[in-house]
Each structure stands twice: as structure tokens, then as C-alpha cells.
Design an enzyme around this catalytic site. Structure first.
Site, PDB file in Angstrom:
ATOM      1  N   LYS A 138       0.844  -1.190   0.000  1.00 43.04           N
ATOM      2  CA  LYS A 138       0.000   0.000   0.000  1.00 43.04           C
ATOM      3  C   LYS A 138       0.884   1.246   0.000  1.00 43.04           C
ATOM      4  CE  LYS A 138      -4.322  -1.641   1.707  1.00 43.04           C
ATOM      5  NZ  LYS A 138      -5.502  -1.269   2.457  1.00 43.04           N
ATOM      6  N   ILE A 139       0.542   2.162  -0.895  1.00 43.77           N
ATOM      7  CA  ILE A 139       1.259   3.418  -1.023  1.00 43.77           C
ATOM      8  C   ILE A 139       0.419   4.475  -0.324  1.00 43.77           C
ATOM      9  CG2 ILE A 139       2.262   5.069  -2.629  1.00 43.77           C
ATOM     10  CD1 ILE A 139       2.124   2.689  -4.718  1.00 43.77           C
ATOM     11  N   ALA A 187      -2.784   2.140  -4.173  1.00 46.87           N
ATOM     12  CA  ALA A 187      -2.656   3.548  -3.790  1.00 46.87           C
ATOM     13  C   ALA A 187      -3.790   3.914  -2.842  1.00 46.87           C
ATOM     14  CB  ALA A 187      -2.703   4.426  -5.033  1.00 46.87           C
ATOM     15  N   GLU A 188      -3.441   4.533  -1.710  1.00 46.12           N
ATOM     16  CA  GLU A 188      -4.433   4.958  -0.720  1.00 46.12           C
ATOM     17  C   GLU A 188      -4.600   6.472  -0.781  1.00 46.12           C
ATOM     18  OE1 GLU A 188      -2.715   3.543   2.975  1.00 46.12           O
ATOM     19  OE2 GLU A 188      -4.169   1.918   2.990  1.00 46.12           O
ATOM     20  N   GLY A 189      -5.786   6.944  -0.480  1.00 49.72           N
ATOM     21  CA  GLY A 189      -6.019   8.382  -0.388  1.00 49.72           C
ATOM     22  C   GLY A 189      -6.114   9.084  -1.725  1.00 49.72           C
TER      23      GLY A 189
END
Length: 107
Positions: free
Chosen positions: A25-26, A58-60
Site C-alpha cells: 500500500k502506497i 494507492a491509498e487516499g
């Protein structure tokens, strides 16, 4: 000598088997910097994930520009307010039914 042999054996192993993970997770802070130099870090994270045989997530993600950049870099999945706000469980099925045009892979 045994240490050298053990190190050589570890180098032969597939890195994905060394760690019981299936995705990298980034974090949001890196995603927020996509337009201002953060692309190199995000791209490197995606490349690292793929090199060891796991998914890059990708988070957010909050903007369509971030989505486009992540797709161009080959990111596997993305999550964030661009797609939906957090929902209570009863509303999730309703939201999913209304958004049947989503593409596999999170985009």
C-alpha cells in the site's frame, strides 16, 4: 562458510515467498505529492511491488489527475474519496449496485 551458503540460498528464493504479503500500500502522503516530485517515489513503489510479484495499492486518491497518473504508472488498485466516502455496511450494497460500471482493478 555456512553464512555465505545461507545468503546464497536466500538470493535464489523468490522474494514473494520471504514475506507473507500480497500487496504494497502506497500511503496518502505520497499520493498527494504526485504532481510535485512524488511521482518518482510512487513509481518506484509500484515497480517494487511488481518486481516481487504483489499488487500495488494507492491509498487516499482524491482527484482524477491522481487516478490518471496511477493508471499510467501501472498501479493495480486505488482507493480514496475520488471513488467514494466511507460507508456503513448497509449502504455499501446500495452504492455497489449503483456503480456497476466500475472497472476491475479499482479504477
Amino acid at each position: 562458510m555456512a553464512t555465505v551458503e545461507a545468503a546464497l540460498q536466500l538470493r535464489k528464493m523468490d522474494p514473494a515467498h520471504l514475506f507473507p504479503i500480497d500487496e504494497l500500500k502506497i500511503g496518502r502522503s505520497f499520493i498527494m505529492d504526485l504532481g510535485s516530485g512524488g511521482s518518482a517515489i510512487v513509481g518506484s513503489c509500484i515497480d517494487l511491488a511488481h518486481a516481487v510479484g504483489i499488487r500495488a495499492v494507492a491509498e487516499g486518491v482524491e482527484t482524477s489527475g491522481q487516478v490518471a497518473a496511477l493508471m499510467e504508472m501501472g498501479c493495480d488498485l486505488a482507493q480514496g474519496y475520488h471513488f467514494a466516502r466511507p460507508l456503513p455496511a448497509p449502504l455499501l450494497k446500495e452504492w455497489l449496485d449503483a456503480h456497476t460500471s466500475w472497472r476491475p482493478g479499482g479504477y
